[in-house]
Scaffold this motif. Structure first.
Motif, PDB file in Angstrom:
ATOM      1  N   ILE A 269     -13.165   8.134  -7.075  1.00  0.00           N
ATOM      2  CA  ILE A 269     -12.962   9.135  -6.020  1.00  0.00           C
ATOM      3  C   ILE A 269     -11.492   9.250  -5.636  1.00  0.00           C
ATOM      4  CG2 ILE A 269     -15.287   8.805  -5.116  1.00  0.00           C
ATOM      5  CD1 ILE A 269     -14.075   7.273  -2.784  1.00  0.00           C
ATOM      6  N   GLY A 270     -10.658   8.350  -6.156  1.00  0.00           N
ATOM      7  CA  GLY A 270      -9.211   8.472  -6.004  1.00  0.00           C
ATOM      8  C   GLY A 270      -8.683   8.250  -4.599  1.00  0.00           C
ATOM      9  N   LYS A 271      -9.374   7.453  -3.792  1.00  0.00           N
ATOM     10  CA  LYS A 271      -8.892   7.173  -2.440  1.00  0.00           C
ATOM     11  C   LYS A 271      -8.273   5.789  -2.365  1.00  0.00           C
ATOM     12  CE  LYS A 271     -12.000  10.135   0.250  1.00  0.00           C
ATOM     13  NZ  LYS A 271     -12.967  10.178   1.377  1.00  0.00           N
ATOM     14  N   ASN A 272      -7.295   5.637  -1.484  1.00  0.00           N
ATOM     15  CA  ASN A 272      -6.616   4.360  -1.310  1.00  0.00           C
ATOM     16  C   ASN A 272      -7.360   3.528  -0.268  1.00  0.00           C
ATOM     17  OD1 ASN A 272      -4.753   2.305  -1.454  1.00  0.00           O
ATOM     18  ND2 ASN A 272      -3.350   3.261   0.016  1.00  0.00           N
ATOM     19  N   MET A 273      -8.041   2.484  -0.718  1.00  0.00           N
ATOM     20  CA  MET A 273      -8.802   1.615   0.172  1.00  0.00           C
ATOM     21  C   MET A 273      -8.473   0.153  -0.116  1.00  0.00           C
ATOM     22  SD  MET A 273     -12.586   3.314  -0.187  1.00  0.00           S
ATOM     23  CE  MET A 273     -12.808   5.091  -0.311  1.00  0.00           C
ATOM     24  N   LYS A 274      -8.454  -0.659   0.904  1.00  0.00           N
ATOM     25  CA  LYS A 274      -8.316  -2.102   0.708  1.00  0.00           C
ATOM     26  C   LYS A 274      -9.616  -2.628   0.108  1.00  0.00           C
ATOM     27  CE  LYS A 274      -7.155  -2.504   5.058  1.00  0.00           C
ATOM     28  NZ  LYS A 274      -6.780  -3.065   6.380  1.00  0.00           N
ATOM     29  N   PHE A 275      -9.489  -3.509  -0.876  1.00  0.00           N
ATOM     30  CA  PHE A 275     -10.655  -3.996  -1.618  1.00  0.00           C
ATOM     31  C   PHE A 275     -10.741  -5.515  -1.489  1.00  0.00           C
ATOM     32  CE2 PHE A 275     -12.726  -4.608  -5.994  1.00  0.00           C
ATOM     33  CZ  PHE A 275     -13.992  -4.370  -5.492  1.00  0.00           C
TER      34      PHE A 275
END
Length: 323
Positions: A269-275
């Motif tokens: 989905i191309g979103k910047n999220m902390k993983f």
């Protein structure tokens, strides 16, 4: 590949410096790696200085305490929930996400000790709750415990990327968990709620076919969704949830293959999220000595995953996990 810059979950705690300092294998301190210069990324009290003050010896070691079995409840043919009485101090130390202890039948030798994630902890009563999946000889031996059980702890490295989890406040958070990994998710949920986060809890019952944490989350202010990550429609629905939720952090609790599926959904989905992920290393001693949890960095450096904090994506890349 795995990053060369690593952190240590015990750094700055009462258990630092540890055995690794005495053998020039410290994860953080370059002096305690046998080098003649300081090249650490640690911003706390100098580990080498503490080592010197302790007389060039390690700090305190974790001790074994005798816990009392308050309740031993079989909720599934493979799952038994233990409610154990320990000290209030230990219970308080085990409230952190990723906390675990070693359990052992008092009648068995030391090599029967088995690491177990903390599902819940109450420092006011000195109680800890642990969900045990009965698989092999170590876990089977715990079933024979009637009144007492040996507890060694606290240990904290059950979550990789713990800094991202702890610093997330007043955000939208997605937690995805499968099977027995539902247990350690409870502590993470309570910690994130304490920091005023909005939580969506995506649950995959896995092979167990049941959600054994219902009693622990039923009164908590969170949204729960049940999915099956083994099915294509389950993955698609999870991707839709990710895309619509505006999440700043995603915590995956399950196998490395489960982590990879969650990671791929984030990337798609191309979103910047902390993983953030649960630590699935094979932990045996918890002190960085035995080597069962060792992983290699891209330059061949061996790190101890029972103590080492690495970026979640780097861990999965280093293990070459396929979705």
């Amino acid at each position: 590949m795995l990053s060369e810059r690593v952190g240590c979950i015990d750094a700055g705690s009462e258990y630092c410096p540890c055995y690794l300092a005495e053998t020039n294998d410290c994860l953080i301190c370059s002096h305690l790696q046998g080098k003649s210069f300081c090249d650490c990324n640690w911003s706390g009290v100098c580990i080498y200085q503490n080592f010197y003050w302790y007389g060039n010896k390690k700090s305190d070691i974790r001790t074994v305490v005798e816990g009392r079995i308050i309740e031993k409840k079989k909720v599934h043919e493979e799952i038994v929930i233990f409610k154990l009485k320990c000290t209030k101090t230990l219970a308080r130390q085990l409230k952190q996400p990723g906390s675990y202890v070693f359990l052992r039948d008092p009648e068995k030798p030391y090599f029967f000790s088995v690491p177990m994630s903390i599902m819940d902890s109450d420092e006011n009563t000195g109680e800890i709750h642990i969900a045990v999946q009965i698989i092999g000889p170590k876990t089977k031996s715990l079933l024979k415990c009637k009144e007492k059980i040996l507890i060694k702890g606290p240990y904290w490295n059950g979550v990789l990327g713990i800094k991202n989890l702890k610093t997330t406040k007043k955000e939208n958070v997605l937690i995805a968990a499968r099977g027995i990994a539902l247990a350690p998710s409870v502590l993470a949920i309570k910690y994130l709620l304490k920091n005023n986060n909005n939580i969506t809890f995506v649950i995959d019952a896995g092979k167990l076919g049941m959600i054994f944490v219902n009693d622990y989350i039923k009164d908590l202010p969170l949204k729960t969704i049940q999915l099956n990550f083994k099915k294509e429609e389950g993955i698609k629905e999870f991707s839709n949830i990710l895309e619509k939720g505006d999440y700043s952090l995603v915590y995956s609790a399950g196998s490395d293959r489960f982590h990879k599926r969650v990671e791929q959904a984030i990337e798609n989905i191309g979103k910047n999220m902390k993983f953030v992920i649960s630590n699935n290393s094979h932990i045996c001693c918890g002190e960085g000595i035995c080597g069962s949890c060792s992983s290699k960095t891209k330059n061949g450096k061996v790190v101890k995953m029972c103590k080492c904090q690495l970026d979640a994506k780097a861990v999965l890349e280093g293990r070459k996990v396929n979705g």
